[in-house]
Design a protein around this motif. Structure first.
Motif, PDB file in Angstrom:
ATOM      1  N   LEU A  12      11.605 103.467  26.339  1.00  0.00           N
ATOM      2  CA  LEU A  12      12.394 104.166  27.201  1.00  0.00           C
ATOM      3  C   LEU A  12      13.407 103.390  28.131  1.00  0.00           C
ATOM      4  O   LEU A  12      14.280 103.502  28.558  1.00  0.00           O
ATOM      5  CB  LEU A  12      11.615 104.909  28.036  1.00  0.00           C
ATOM      6  CG  LEU A  12      10.920 106.245  27.613  1.00  0.00           C
ATOM      7  CD1 LEU A  12       9.789 106.962  28.642  1.00  0.00           C
ATOM      8  CD2 LEU A  12      11.810 107.212  26.755  1.00  0.00           C
ATOM      9  N   GLY A  13      12.656 102.073  28.336  1.00  0.00           N
ATOM     10  CA  GLY A  13      13.119 101.234  29.346  1.00  0.00           C
ATOM     11  C   GLY A  13      14.766 100.541  29.084  1.00  0.00           C
ATOM     12  O   GLY A  13      15.663 100.490  29.439  1.00  0.00           O
ATOM     13  N   THR A  14      14.420 100.254  27.605  1.00  0.00           N
ATOM     14  CA  THR A  14      15.725  99.573  26.801  1.00  0.00           C
ATOM     15  C   THR A  14      17.014 100.579  26.848  1.00  0.00           C
ATOM     16  O   THR A  14      18.141 100.184  27.108  1.00  0.00           O
ATOM     17  CB  THR A  14      15.534  99.098  25.325  1.00  0.00           C
ATOM     18  OG1 THR A  14      14.662 100.191  24.604  1.00  0.00           O
ATOM     19  CG2 THR A  14      14.412  98.042  25.426  1.00  0.00           C
ATOM     20  N   ARG A  15      16.544 102.021  26.570  1.00  0.00           N
ATOM     21  CA  ARG A  15      17.700 102.771  26.394  1.00  0.00           C
ATOM     22  C   ARG A  15      17.954 103.226  28.084  1.00  0.00           C
ATOM     23  O   ARG A  15      19.422 103.561  28.069  1.00  0.00           O
ATOM     24  CB  ARG A  15      17.098 104.250  25.691  1.00  0.00           C
ATOM     25  CG  ARG A  15      17.016 103.705  24.186  1.00  0.00           C
ATOM     26  CD  ARG A  15      15.919 104.491  23.645  1.00  0.00           C
ATOM     27  NE  ARG A  15      15.981 104.198  21.953  1.00  0.00           N
ATOM     28  CZ  ARG A  15      15.256 103.054  21.472  1.00  0.00           C
ATOM     29  NH1 ARG A  15      14.541 102.224  22.399  1.00  0.00           N
ATOM     30  NH2 ARG A  15      15.353 102.719  20.241  1.00  0.00           N
ATOM     31  N   LEU A  16      17.197 103.335  28.950  1.00  0.00           N
ATOM     32  CA  LEU A  16      17.780 103.579  30.212  1.00  0.00           C
ATOM     33  C   LEU A  16      18.596 102.401  30.735  1.00  0.00           C
ATOM     34  O   LEU A  16      19.614 102.727  31.479  1.00  0.00           O
ATOM     35  CB  LEU A  16      16.459 103.638  31.057  1.00  0.00           C
ATOM     36  CG  LEU A  16      16.901 104.076  32.569  1.00  0.00           C
ATOM     37  CD1 LEU A  16      17.625 105.173  32.528  1.00  0.00           C
ATOM     38  CD2 LEU A  16      15.563 104.118  33.613  1.00  0.00           C
ATOM     39  N   VAL A  17      18.271 101.095  30.246  1.00  0.00           N
ATOM     40  CA  VAL A  17      19.199  99.956  30.814  1.00  0.00           C
ATOM     41  C   VAL A  17      20.662 100.302  30.024  1.00  0.00           C
ATOM     42  O   VAL A  17      21.617 100.198  30.817  1.00  0.00           O
ATOM     43  CB  VAL A  17      18.468  98.454  30.401  1.00  0.00           C
ATOM     44  CG1 VAL A  17      19.410  97.574  30.512  1.00  0.00           C
ATOM     45  CG2 VAL A  17      17.519  98.351  30.953  1.00  0.00           C
ATOM     46  N   ASP A  18      20.463 100.669  28.990  1.00  0.00           N
ATOM     47  CA  ASP A  18      21.862 100.774  28.596  1.00  0.00           C
ATOM     48  C   ASP A  18      22.707 101.925  29.001  1.00  0.00           C
ATOM     49  O   ASP A  18      23.848 101.857  29.093  1.00  0.00           O
ATOM     50  CB  ASP A  18      21.730 101.183  26.764  1.00  0.00           C
ATOM     51  CG  ASP A  18      21.358  99.948  25.814  1.00  0.00           C
ATOM     52  OD1 ASP A  18      21.420  98.826  26.565  1.00  0.00           O
ATOM     53  OD2 ASP A  18      20.724 100.309  24.922  1.00  0.00           O
ATOM     54  N   ARG A  19      22.031 103.079  29.332  1.00  0.00           N
ATOM     55  CA  ARG A  19      22.639 104.422  29.848  1.00  0.00           C
ATOM     56  C   ARG A  19      23.000 103.807  31.032  1.00  0.00           C
ATOM     57  O   ARG A  19      24.257 104.149  31.619  1.00  0.00           O
ATOM     58  CB  ARG A  19      21.544 105.383  29.689  1.00  0.00           C
ATOM     59  CG  ARG A  19      22.184 106.703  30.600  1.00  0.00           C
ATOM     60  CD  ARG A  19      23.315 107.299  29.574  1.00  0.00           C
ATOM     61  NE  ARG A  19      23.568 108.501  30.522  1.00  0.00           N
ATOM     62  CZ  ARG A  19      23.139 109.597  30.341  1.00  0.00           C
ATOM     63  NH1 ARG A  19      22.301 109.747  29.598  1.00  0.00           N
ATOM     64  NH2 ARG A  19      23.549 110.779  31.244  1.00  0.00           N
TER      65      ARG A  19
END
Length: 299
Positions: A12-19
């Motif tokens: 979840l963290g990697t995708r939240l950073v991108d978002r």
């Protein structure tokens, strides 16, 4: 916003950073090794070490840190890691936030939690006002959420995001199931009657940004879709979309042999509804399982 994020390397963290970056926010990641880039700050939550200056720079703190619950077979040692990786990180952040001068504190702490809080609810639906249930994960969630209290007592808005089962082909609930389903050797788990509190990944990301921005939302928030399904229903829909049979049920005994202590949690029924999100006017892009699975398998 300037956002300090713990757990940035996870699913979840990697995708939240991108978002967050795509939406124009400035993200600083907490790492346990020496920083390699200007957007990293080192910390050691196991020793309660975090530079207060790193927190004072932030408008918001997001904590998603924690060892994966379904990543390996549970034993006593891994149970302790599941607990400490959540409680130590949350305690370190909350105490550091509380120790700052009032004007330097971030406006919000968005801290991860889980629907494991509710334990086994059977067929009974629950929302955020339900008490903690029984079992290992419920106990972990209880102390995990309590660890945010120093920040809350210091006047910071604290949101405890009780995440369900995010759906995406690259991680979460779906990734380990895709190969056996495609090989036609998958099926329901145990009786299949247990309820699954799923959420589309894009809806989880939308919810995280929604909660960072909404100053009127505090306390526990269920990060789940509005239409929970049973394991048997989930199995049928995934098999339909993959155009594969799903006729090989996995007995509870086999799960216990393969998963150890995690087998009990895999067979737990958690029928959770997103009461706070719905009441705050949040709009789900994928409110039903069929649409969520289509998105998860194609994007």
């Amino acid at each position: 916003m300037r956002i300090l994020l713990a757990g940035a390397s996870g699913f979840l963290g990697t995708r939240l950073v991108d978002r967050l970056a795509a939406d124009g926010h400035q993200v600083t990641r907490l790492v346990r090794r020496p920083p390699r880039t200007p957007d990293e700050r080192q910390w050691n939550p196991s020793a309660a070490q975090l530079d207060p200056a790193a927190v004072a720079e932030a408008d918001a703190v997001v904590n998603l840190a924690g060892a994966g619950v379904g990543d390996r077979r549970w034993n006593d040692r891994y149970r302790q890691l599941i607990r400490s990786s959540r409680v130590d990180t949350t305690t370190t952040l909350a105490i550091t936030i509380a120790g700052l001068p009032a004007g330097d504190r971030p406006r919000v702490l968005l801290n991860s939690s889980a629907v494991g809080w509710y334990g086994d609810t059977g067929d009974r639906t629950v929302e955020e006002d339900a008490p903690a249930g029984d079992g290992f994960l419920a106990d972990v969630c209880r102390v995990w959420e309590a660890a945010t209290r120093p920040a809350e007592d210091a006047g910071v808005r604290v949101v405890r995001l009780r995440t369900g089962l995010p759906l995406h082909r690259d991680g979460g609930l779906l990734k380990p199931q895709l190969l056996p389903f495609r090989l036609g050797v998958a099926g329901r788990l145990g009786s299949g009657r247990q309820w699954l509190p799923w959420i589309a990944l894009v809806d989880w990301l939308d919810a995280a940004l929604f909660l960072l921005a909404r100053d009127d939302v505090v306390g526990p928030v269920n990060g789940v879709g509005p239409a929970p399904v049973t394991n048997a229903e989930f199995t049928r829909e995934l098999a339909r979309q993959l155009r594969r049979p799903a006729i090989v049920p996995i007995p509870a005994l086999a799960l216990k042999v393969a998963l150890g202590g995690f087998a009990h949690e895999a067979l737990t029924s958690t029928r959770v509804l997103p009461g706070v999100l719905s009441g705050a006017g949040f709009t789900f892009r994928h409110p039903d399982l069929a649409g969520a699975l289509r998105a998860a398998l194609t994007r």
